[in-house]
Design an enzyme around this catalytic site. Sequence first.
Site, PDB file in Angstrom:
ATOM      1  N   VAL A 162       0.839  -1.202   0.000  1.00  0.00           N
ATOM      2  CA  VAL A 162       0.000   0.000   0.000  1.00  0.00           C
ATOM      3  C   VAL A 162       0.878   1.258   0.000  1.00  0.00           C
ATOM      4  O   VAL A 162       0.629   2.216  -0.750  1.00  0.00           O
ATOM      5  CB  VAL A 162      -0.903   0.015   1.266  1.00  0.00           C
ATOM      6  N   ASP A 163       1.892   1.258   0.834  1.00  0.00           N
ATOM      7  CA  ASP A 163       2.787   2.408   0.986  1.00  0.00           C
ATOM      8  C   ASP A 163       3.424   2.776  -0.364  1.00  0.00           C
ATOM      9  O   ASP A 163       3.420   3.955  -0.773  1.00  0.00           O
ATOM     10  CB  ASP A 163       3.869   2.014   2.010  1.00  0.00           C
ATOM     11  N   SER A 166      -1.424  -4.188   8.350  1.00  0.00           N
ATOM     12  CA  SER A 166      -0.539  -5.213   8.966  1.00  0.00           C
ATOM     13  C   SER A 166      -0.606  -6.616   8.356  1.00  0.00           C
ATOM     14  O   SER A 166       0.156  -7.483   8.776  1.00  0.00           O
ATOM     15  CB  SER A 166      -0.786  -5.344  10.484  1.00  0.00           C
TER      16      SER A 166
HETATM   17  N1  APR Z   1      -4.849  -1.216  -2.293  1.00  0.00           N
HETATM   18  C1  APR Z   1      -5.387  -1.923  -1.273  1.00  0.00           C
HETATM   19  N2  APR Z   1      -4.727  -2.905  -0.619  1.00  0.00           N
HETATM   20  C2  APR Z   1      -3.460  -3.180  -1.013  1.00  0.00           C
HETATM   21  C3  APR Z   1      -2.810  -2.478  -2.057  1.00  0.00           C
HETATM   22  C4  APR Z   1      -3.563  -1.450  -2.709  1.00  0.00           C
HETATM   23  N3  APR Z   1      -3.045  -0.725  -3.711  1.00  0.00           N
HETATM   24  N4  APR Z   1      -1.556  -2.984  -2.198  1.00  0.00           N
HETATM   25  C5  APR Z   1      -1.420  -3.973  -1.282  1.00  0.00           C
HETATM   26  N5  APR Z   1      -2.576  -4.103  -0.582  1.00  0.00           N
HETATM   27  C6  APR Z   1      -2.902  -5.036   0.523  1.00  0.00           C
HETATM   28  C7  APR Z   1      -1.993  -6.222   0.731  1.00  0.00           C
HETATM   29  O1  APR Z   1      -2.363  -7.255  -0.173  1.00  0.00           O
HETATM   30  C8  APR Z   1      -2.319  -6.591   2.178  1.00  0.00           C
HETATM   31  O2  APR Z   1      -3.539  -7.331   2.226  1.00  0.00           O
HETATM   32  O3  APR Z   1      -2.821  -4.333   1.758  1.00  0.00           O
HETATM   33  C9  APR Z   1      -2.579  -5.235   2.830  1.00  0.00           C
HETATM   34  C10 APR Z   1      -1.458  -4.687   3.691  1.00  0.00           C
HETATM   35  O4  APR Z   1      -0.207  -4.989   3.119  1.00  0.00           O
HETATM   36  P1  APR Z   1       1.090  -4.044   3.222  1.00  0.00           P
HETATM   37  O5  APR Z   1       0.954  -2.897   2.296  1.00  0.00           O
HETATM   38  O6  APR Z   1       2.278  -4.912   3.087  1.00  0.00           O
HETATM   39  O7  APR Z   1       0.991  -3.416   4.717  1.00  0.00           O
HETATM   40  P2  APR Z   1       1.505  -3.970   6.156  1.00  0.00           P
HETATM   41  O8  APR Z   1       1.368  -5.444   6.311  1.00  0.00           O
HETATM   42  O9  APR Z   1       0.828  -3.088   7.157  1.00  0.00           O
HETATM   43  O10 APR Z   1       3.070  -3.703   6.154  1.00  0.00           O
HETATM   44  C11 APR Z   1       3.556  -2.384   6.282  1.00  0.00           C
HETATM   45  O11 APR Z   1       5.097  -2.658   4.463  1.00  0.00           O
HETATM   46  O12 APR Z   1       5.212  -1.402   2.523  1.00  0.00           O
HETATM   47  C12 APR Z   1       5.724  -1.579   3.793  1.00  0.00           C
HETATM   48  O13 APR Z   1       6.382   0.642   4.418  1.00  0.00           O
HETATM   49  C13 APR Z   1       5.453  -0.373   4.681  1.00  0.00           C
HETATM   50  O14 APR Z   1       7.007  -1.156   6.302  1.00  0.00           O
HETATM   51  C14 APR Z   1       5.634  -1.000   6.019  1.00  0.00           C
HETATM   52  C15 APR Z   1       5.010  -2.364   5.847  1.00  0.00           C
END
Ligand code: APR
Length: 190
Positions: A39-40, A125
Amino acid sequence: MQLRLEGSVLELVQGDITLQQVDAIVNAANRWLAGGGGVDGAIHRRGGPAIMKETRRRYPEGCPTGRAVITGAGDLPSRFVIHAVGPVWKGGSKGEAALLASAYRCSLEAAVTHECRGIAFPSLSTGAYRYPVIKAARTAVSAVIEFLEERRAPELVRFVLFDEATWRAYAAALTSVTGSGKNRDPYPSG
Ligand code: APR
Protein backbone atom coordinates in the site's frame (compact mmCIF):
# COMPACT_ATOMS: atom_id res chain seq x y z
CA MET A 1 -21.15 -5.65 1.71
CA GLN A 2 -22.46 -2.91 3.95
CA LEU A 3 -23.44 -2.33 7.55
CA ARG A 4 -25.61 0.66 8.43
CA LEU A 5 -25.12 2.17 11.85
CA GLU A 6 -26.66 5.27 13.37
CA GLY A 7 -25.19 8.13 11.30
CA SER A 8 -22.58 6.01 9.50
CA VAL A 9 -22.06 3.27 6.97
CA LEU A 10 -19.32 0.67 7.09
CA GLU A 11 -18.61 -1.04 3.79
CA LEU A 12 -16.29 -3.68 2.39
CA VAL A 13 -15.13 -3.56 -1.22
CA GLN A 14 -12.45 -5.32 -3.18
CA GLY A 15 -10.12 -2.88 -4.94
CA ASP A 16 -7.17 -0.51 -4.92
CA ILE A 17 -6.95 2.02 -2.08
CA THR A 18 -5.23 4.63 -4.29
CA LEU A 19 -8.30 4.94 -6.54
CA GLN A 20 -10.78 5.75 -3.78
CA GLN A 21 -12.65 9.04 -4.03
CA VAL A 22 -13.13 9.69 -0.34
CA ASP A 23 -11.80 12.51 1.84
CA ALA A 24 -9.03 10.41 3.36
CA ILE A 25 -7.27 7.18 2.48
CA VAL A 26 -5.16 5.32 5.01
CA ASN A 27 -1.61 4.24 4.30
CA ALA A 28 -0.13 1.05 5.80
CA ALA A 29 3.02 2.89 6.86
CA ASN A 30 6.06 2.02 8.95
CA ARG A 31 7.14 3.94 12.06
CA TRP A 32 9.87 5.80 10.18
CA LEU A 33 7.33 6.93 7.55
CA ALA A 34 10.07 5.93 5.14
CA GLY A 35 7.93 4.48 2.36
CA GLY A 36 7.99 0.86 1.26
CA GLY A 37 6.13 -1.63 -0.93
CA GLY A 38 2.48 -2.75 -0.84
CA VAL A 39 0.00 0.00 0.00
CA ASP A 40 2.79 2.41 0.99
CA GLY A 41 4.55 2.02 -2.37
CA ALA A 42 1.32 2.41 -4.33
CA ILE A 43 0.31 5.57 -2.42
CA HIS A 44 3.66 7.32 -2.88
CA ARG A 45 3.88 6.25 -6.53
CA ARG A 46 0.45 7.58 -7.45
CA GLY A 47 0.45 10.49 -5.02
CA GLY A 48 3.84 11.84 -6.13
CA PRO A 49 6.70 13.29 -4.07
CA ALA A 50 4.63 15.94 -2.22
CA ILE A 51 3.43 13.39 0.33
CA MET A 52 6.91 12.24 1.38
CA LYS A 53 8.08 15.84 1.42
CA GLU A 54 5.32 16.70 3.88
CA THR A 55 5.88 13.68 6.15
CA ARG A 56 9.61 14.52 6.35
CA ARG A 57 8.90 18.13 7.20
CA ARG A 58 6.04 17.63 9.68
CA TYR A 59 6.94 14.27 11.23
CA PRO A 60 10.75 13.94 11.13
CA GLU A 61 10.62 11.50 14.05
CA GLY A 62 8.14 9.22 12.31
CA CYS A 63 5.06 7.80 14.02
CA PRO A 64 4.91 5.21 16.82
CA THR A 65 3.34 1.81 16.18
CA GLY A 66 -0.40 1.93 16.88
CA ARG A 67 -0.67 5.62 15.98
CA ALA A 68 -1.37 7.65 12.84
CA VAL A 69 -0.44 11.01 11.32
CA ILE A 70 -2.08 12.97 8.49
CA THR A 71 -0.78 14.72 5.36
CA GLY A 72 -2.16 16.05 2.12
CA ALA A 73 -2.72 13.56 -0.69
CA GLY A 74 -0.59 14.96 -3.53
CA ASP A 75 -1.94 13.76 -6.88
CA LEU A 76 -4.34 11.23 -5.37
CA PRO A 77 -8.12 11.77 -5.66
CA SER A 78 -8.53 12.07 -1.88
CA ARG A 79 -7.82 15.20 0.22
CA PHE A 80 -5.72 13.52 2.88
CA VAL A 81 -3.52 10.51 3.46
CA ILE A 82 -3.57 9.18 7.00
CA HIS A 83 -0.37 7.24 7.65
CA ALA A 84 -1.21 4.50 10.15
CA VAL A 85 1.43 2.24 11.65
CA GLY A 86 0.14 -1.24 12.39
CA PRO A 87 2.16 -3.78 14.39
CA VAL A 88 4.47 -6.43 12.98
CA TRP A 89 3.00 -9.84 13.89
CA LYS A 90 5.20 -11.54 16.50
CA GLY A 91 2.96 -14.45 17.47
CA GLY A 92 0.15 -12.54 19.16
CA SER A 93 1.47 -12.09 22.70
CA LYS A 94 3.24 -8.76 22.17
CA GLY A 95 0.17 -6.56 22.30
CA GLU A 96 -0.45 -6.82 18.57
CA ALA A 97 -4.26 -6.73 18.79
CA ALA A 98 -4.29 -3.62 20.99
CA LEU A 99 -1.79 -1.88 18.71
CA LEU A 100 -3.76 -2.78 15.60
CA ALA A 101 -7.05 -1.53 17.11
CA SER A 102 -5.27 1.65 18.18
CA ALA A 103 -3.96 2.27 14.64
CA TYR A 104 -7.56 2.13 13.35
CA ARG A 105 -8.87 4.35 16.16
CA CYS A 106 -6.15 6.98 15.72
CA SER A 107 -6.83 7.07 11.98
CA LEU A 108 -10.55 7.60 12.56
CA GLU A 109 -9.77 10.28 15.12
CA ALA A 110 -7.59 12.13 12.59
CA ALA A 111 -10.35 11.86 9.99
CA VAL A 112 -12.95 13.31 12.35
CA THR A 113 -10.60 16.13 13.43
CA HIS A 114 -10.13 17.08 9.77
CA GLU A 115 -13.87 16.90 9.08
CA CYS A 116 -13.60 13.98 6.68
CA ARG A 117 -16.96 12.52 5.73
CA GLY A 118 -15.42 9.41 4.18
CA ILE A 119 -12.32 7.37 4.95
CA ALA A 120 -10.94 4.25 3.22
CA PHE A 121 -8.73 1.70 4.97
CA PRO A 122 -6.58 -1.07 3.56
CA SER A 123 -6.09 -4.22 5.64
CA LEU A 124 -3.39 -2.87 7.97
CA SER A 125 -0.54 -5.21 8.97
CA THR A 126 -1.66 -8.26 6.93
CA GLY A 127 0.93 -7.92 4.16
CA ALA A 128 4.61 -7.34 4.89
CA TYR A 129 3.81 -7.25 8.64
CA ARG A 130 2.37 -10.80 8.45
CA TYR A 131 -0.58 -10.35 10.82
CA PRO A 132 -2.92 -13.34 10.23
CA VAL A 133 -5.79 -11.93 8.21
CA ILE A 134 -8.65 -13.67 10.03
CA LYS A 135 -7.51 -12.27 13.37
CA ALA A 136 -6.67 -8.85 11.90
CA ALA A 137 -10.09 -8.61 10.24
CA ARG A 138 -11.93 -9.23 13.53
CA THR A 139 -9.86 -6.64 15.36
CA ALA A 140 -10.20 -4.09 12.54
CA VAL A 141 -13.95 -4.47 12.12
CA SER A 142 -14.59 -4.40 15.88
CA ALA A 143 -12.41 -1.31 16.39
CA VAL A 144 -14.19 0.57 13.61
CA ILE A 145 -17.68 -0.38 14.77
CA GLU A 146 -16.89 0.61 18.35
CA PHE A 147 -15.63 3.99 17.18
CA LEU A 148 -18.66 4.58 14.97
CA GLU A 149 -21.09 3.59 17.68
CA GLU A 150 -19.46 5.99 20.09
CA ARG A 151 -18.76 8.94 17.80
CA ARG A 152 -21.30 8.54 14.96
CA ALA A 153 -18.68 9.81 12.49
CA PRO A 154 -17.24 9.68 9.89
CA GLU A 155 -20.28 9.08 7.67
CA LEU A 156 -18.53 6.44 5.57
CA VAL A 157 -15.82 3.96 6.50
CA ARG A 158 -14.77 1.76 3.61
CA PHE A 159 -12.40 -1.18 3.84
CA VAL A 160 -10.69 -1.61 0.47
CA LEU A 161 -9.42 -5.16 0.30
CA PHE A 162 -6.94 -6.00 -2.41
CA ASP A 163 -7.71 -9.67 -3.00
CA GLU A 164 -10.68 -11.93 -2.60
CA ALA A 165 -9.27 -13.95 0.31
CA THR A 166 -8.82 -10.74 2.31
CA TRP A 167 -12.30 -9.55 1.36
CA ARG A 168 -13.74 -12.88 2.56
CA ALA A 169 -11.93 -12.62 5.88
CA TYR A 170 -13.40 -9.15 6.48
CA ALA A 171 -16.86 -10.27 5.36
CA ALA A 172 -16.71 -13.18 7.84
CA ALA A 173 -15.54 -10.82 10.58
CA LEU A 174 -18.36 -8.38 9.88
CA THR A 175 -20.91 -11.17 9.94
CA SER A 176 -19.59 -12.57 13.19
CA VAL A 177 -19.26 -9.21 14.94
CA THR A 178 -22.74 -8.05 13.90
CA GLY A 179 -24.18 -11.40 14.93
CA SER A 180 -22.98 -10.87 18.48
CA GLY A 181 -26.28 -9.31 19.55
CA LYS A 182 -25.22 -5.74 20.27
CA ASN A 183 -27.49 -2.81 19.51
CA ARG A 184 -27.06 -2.51 15.75
CA ASP A 185 -28.68 -3.58 12.51
CA PRO A 186 -28.08 -7.34 12.37
CA TYR A 187 -28.75 -7.55 8.64
CA PRO A 188 -25.84 -6.14 6.69
CA SER A 189 -26.92 -5.59 3.10
CA GLY A 190 -24.98 -5.76 -0.17
N1 APR B 1 -4.85 -1.22 -2.29
C1 APR B 1 -5.39 -1.92 -1.27
N2 APR B 1 -4.73 -2.90 -0.62
C2 APR B 1 -3.46 -3.18 -1.01
C3 APR B 1 -2.81 -2.48 -2.06
C4 APR B 1 -3.56 -1.45 -2.71
N3 APR B 1 -3.04 -0.73 -3.71
N4 APR B 1 -1.56 -2.98 -2.20
C5 APR B 1 -1.42 -3.97 -1.28
N5 APR B 1 -2.58 -4.10 -0.58
C6 APR B 1 -2.90 -5.04 0.52
C7 APR B 1 -1.99 -6.22 0.73
O1 APR B 1 -2.36 -7.25 -0.17
C8 APR B 1 -2.32 -6.59 2.18
O2 APR B 1 -3.54 -7.33 2.23
O3 APR B 1 -2.82 -4.33 1.76
C9 APR B 1 -2.58 -5.23 2.83
C10 APR B 1 -1.46 -4.69 3.69
O4 APR B 1 -0.21 -4.99 3.12
P1 APR B 1 1.09 -4.04 3.22
O5 APR B 1 0.95 -2.90 2.30
O6 APR B 1 2.28 -4.91 3.09
O7 APR B 1 0.99 -3.42 4.72
P2 APR B 1 1.51 -3.97 6.16
O8 APR B 1 1.37 -5.44 6.31
O9 APR B 1 0.83 -3.09 7.16
O10 APR B 1 3.07 -3.70 6.15
C11 APR B 1 3.56 -2.38 6.28
O11 APR B 1 5.10 -2.66 4.46
O12 APR B 1 5.21 -1.40 2.52
C12 APR B 1 5.72 -1.58 3.79
O13 APR B 1 6.38 0.64 4.42
C13 APR B 1 5.45 -0.37 4.68
O14 APR B 1 7.01 -1.16 6.30
C14 APR B 1 5.63 -1.00 6.02
C15 APR B 1 5.01 -2.36 5.85
